[in-house]
Motif scaffolding. Structure first.
Motif, mmCIF file in Angstrom:
data_model
loop_
_atom_site.group_PDB
_atom_site.id
_atom_site.type_symbol
_atom_site.label_atom_id
_atom_site.label_comp_id
_atom_site.label_asym_id
_atom_site.label_seq_id
_atom_site.Cartn_x
_atom_site.Cartn_y
_atom_site.Cartn_z
ATOM 1 N N UNK A 138 0.823 -1.215 0.000
ATOM 2 C CA UNK A 138 0.000 0.000 0.000
ATOM 3 C C UNK A 138 0.855 1.263 0.000
ATOM 4 N N UNK A 139 2.094 1.128 0.486
ATOM 5 C CA UNK A 139 3.000 2.279 0.480
ATOM 6 C C UNK A 139 3.595 2.517 -0.906
ATOM 7 N N UNK A 140 3.288 1.625 -1.845
ATOM 8 C CA UNK A 140 3.759 1.781 -3.219
ATOM 9 C C UNK A 140 4.954 0.925 -3.574
ATOM 10 N N UNK A 141 5.413 0.089 -2.654
ATOM 11 C CA UNK A 141 6.604 -0.723 -2.901
ATOM 12 C C UNK A 141 6.258 -1.993 -3.673
ATOM 13 N N UNK A 142 7.205 -2.425 -4.510
ATOM 14 C CA UNK A 142 7.153 -3.769 -5.075
ATOM 15 C C UNK A 142 7.901 -4.663 -4.092
ATOM 16 N N UNK A 143 7.253 -5.683 -3.602
ATOM 17 C CA UNK A 143 7.827 -6.523 -2.550
ATOM 18 C C UNK A 143 8.446 -7.771 -3.162
ATOM 19 N N UNK A 144 9.705 -7.995 -2.846
ATOM 20 C CA UNK A 144 10.392 -9.202 -3.292
ATOM 21 C C UNK A 144 10.536 -10.174 -2.136
ATOM 22 N N UNK A 145 9.938 -11.347 -2.260
ATOM 23 C CA UNK A 145 10.018 -12.358 -1.205
ATOM 24 C C UNK A 145 11.299 -13.164 -1.378
ATOM 25 N N UNK A 146 12.158 -13.117 -0.378
ATOM 26 C CA UNK A 146 13.379 -13.921 -0.388
ATOM 27 C C UNK A 146 13.028 -15.304 0.161
ATOM 28 N N UNK A 147 12.926 -16.282 -0.727
ATOM 29 C CA UNK A 147 12.455 -17.607 -0.329
ATOM 30 C C UNK A 147 13.401 -18.295 0.647
ATOM 31 N N UNK A 148 14.698 -18.059 0.502
ATOM 32 C CA UNK A 148 15.664 -18.688 1.406
ATOM 33 C C UNK A 148 15.530 -18.125 2.823
ATOM 34 N N UNK A 149 15.411 -16.798 2.910
ATOM 35 C CA UNK A 149 15.217 -16.187 4.228
ATOM 36 C C UNK A 149 13.884 -16.604 4.834
ATOM 37 N N UNK A 150 12.868 -16.704 3.990
ATOM 38 C CA UNK A 150 11.544 -17.082 4.488
ATOM 39 C C UNK A 150 11.572 -18.480 5.089
ATOM 40 N N UNK A 151 12.263 -19.405 4.429
ATOM 41 C CA UNK A 151 12.360 -20.770 4.951
ATOM 42 C C UNK A 151 13.098 -20.790 6.283
ATOM 43 N N UNK A 152 14.207 -20.034 6.362
ATOM 44 C CA UNK A 152 14.965 -19.977 7.616
ATOM 45 C C UNK A 152 14.133 -19.330 8.717
ATOM 46 N N UNK A 153 13.370 -18.314 8.343
ATOM 47 C CA UNK A 153 12.543 -17.610 9.321
ATOM 48 C C UNK A 153 11.444 -18.513 9.868
ATOM 49 N N UNK A 154 10.783 -19.259 8.993
ATOM 50 C CA UNK A 154 9.695 -20.123 9.456
ATOM 51 C C UNK A 154 10.219 -21.215 10.384
ATOM 52 N N UNK A 155 11.433 -21.682 10.122
ATOM 53 C CA UNK A 155 12.030 -22.684 11.013
ATOM 54 C C UNK A 155 12.304 -22.091 12.390
#
Length: 203
Positions: A55-72
Motif C-alpha cells: 500500500x505504500x507503493x513498494x514492489x515486494x520481493x520475497x526472499x524464499x531462502x530467508x523465508x524458509x529460515x525464518x519459518x524454522x
C-alpha cells in the motif's frame, strides 16, 4: 457410581506437563492443532505486513531462502512457548517433527495469502536476488544496441555466480537453470525498478 478408570482415560493436561520428570518426547496435550494454529496466525500477520508495504507503493520481493529460515526459527520459538515452562524439551526426532508441522502449516497459509494478493509481489531465491543486483549495477554501466549482447553478459554473470566448471555432463539441469537465471538478469537489466526485500532478516 463414577468409573474408577475415568482418570486414566483423560488426556494429559497442562498441569500434567509441568513435572520436569515427564518424558521429554511427550506430545503436546492437545495434539498438533495449537502449533498449526499458531503458525497460521503468524502467516496472517506476515501477510498483513506485506500488504502494508504494498500500500505504500513498494514492489515486494520475497526472499524464499530467508523465508524458509525464518519459518524454522519461528517454529522453534513456538514449540518452546507451547511446551510448559520448566518441563523437559521434546526429544530430537519429536522436535524435528513439530518443526515440520509448524513450517508446513505456515507455508501453506502464507502461500495461499500470496496467491490472493500476488500483484506487486515477486518471489526469488537468494541466488536470483544476487543476480538481480548484478543486473541493476550493470544497467548503470553498459548500454547495448541489441538484446543479444546483453544476454551474452547475462550468461557470463550467471556462470560466475554459479561457479560453473566445464563438466556439464555431470549436471544435466545446469543448462535449464542458466536459461532461467539469464531471464531474471534480463528482466532487471531492462527494468531496474526498486524492490523491497522481505523478510529483511530470516527471523
Amino acid at each position: 457410581m463414577p468409573d474408577p478408570s475415568y482418570e486414566d482415560k483423560q488426556p494429559a493436561t497442562i498441569g500434567d506437563m509441568t513435572d520436569p520428570s515427564e518424558s521429554t518426547d511427550k506430545r503436546l496435550s492437545m495434539g498438533d492443532k495449537p502449533l498449526e494454529n499458531k503458525a497460521k496466525w503468524q502467516a496472517v500477520d506476515d501477510l498483513d505486513e506485506i500488504e502494508r508495504m504494498k500500500r505504500s507503493g513498494a514492489i515486494v520481493g520475497i526472499n524464499e531462502d530467508r523465508l524458509a529460515a525464518r519459518s524454522t526459527r519461528l517454529a522453534q520459538n513456538a514449540i518452546k512457548e507451547l511446551y510448559v515452562t520448566g518441563g523437559a524439551p521434546p526429544e530430537i526426532d519429536e522436535r524435528k517433527r513439530l518443526i515440520t508441522v509448524y513450517t508446513k502449516a505456515y507455508q501453506e497459509r502464507f502461500q495461499k495469502g500470496l496467491d490472493d494478493v500476488s500483484e506487486g509481489i515477486e518471489e526469488h531465491t537468494q541466488e536470483e536476488l544476487d543476480l538481480r543486483e548484478d543486473a541493476i549495477q550493470d544497467s548503470k554501466k553498459f548500454a547495448f544496441s541489441n538484446d543479444r549482447d546483453m544476454r551474452d553478459l547475462a550468461v557470463i554473470r550467471v556462470l560466475i555466480q554459479m561457479q560453473l566448471g566445464f563438466h556439464l555432463e555431470e549436471s544435466p539441469n545446469y543448462l535449464q537453470k542458466i536459461h532461467s537465471l539469464v531471464d531474471v538478469y534480463q528482466k532487471y537489466f531492462n527494468n531496474p525498478g526498486e524492490v523491497v526485500i522481505w523478510p529483511q532478516e530470516p527471523f
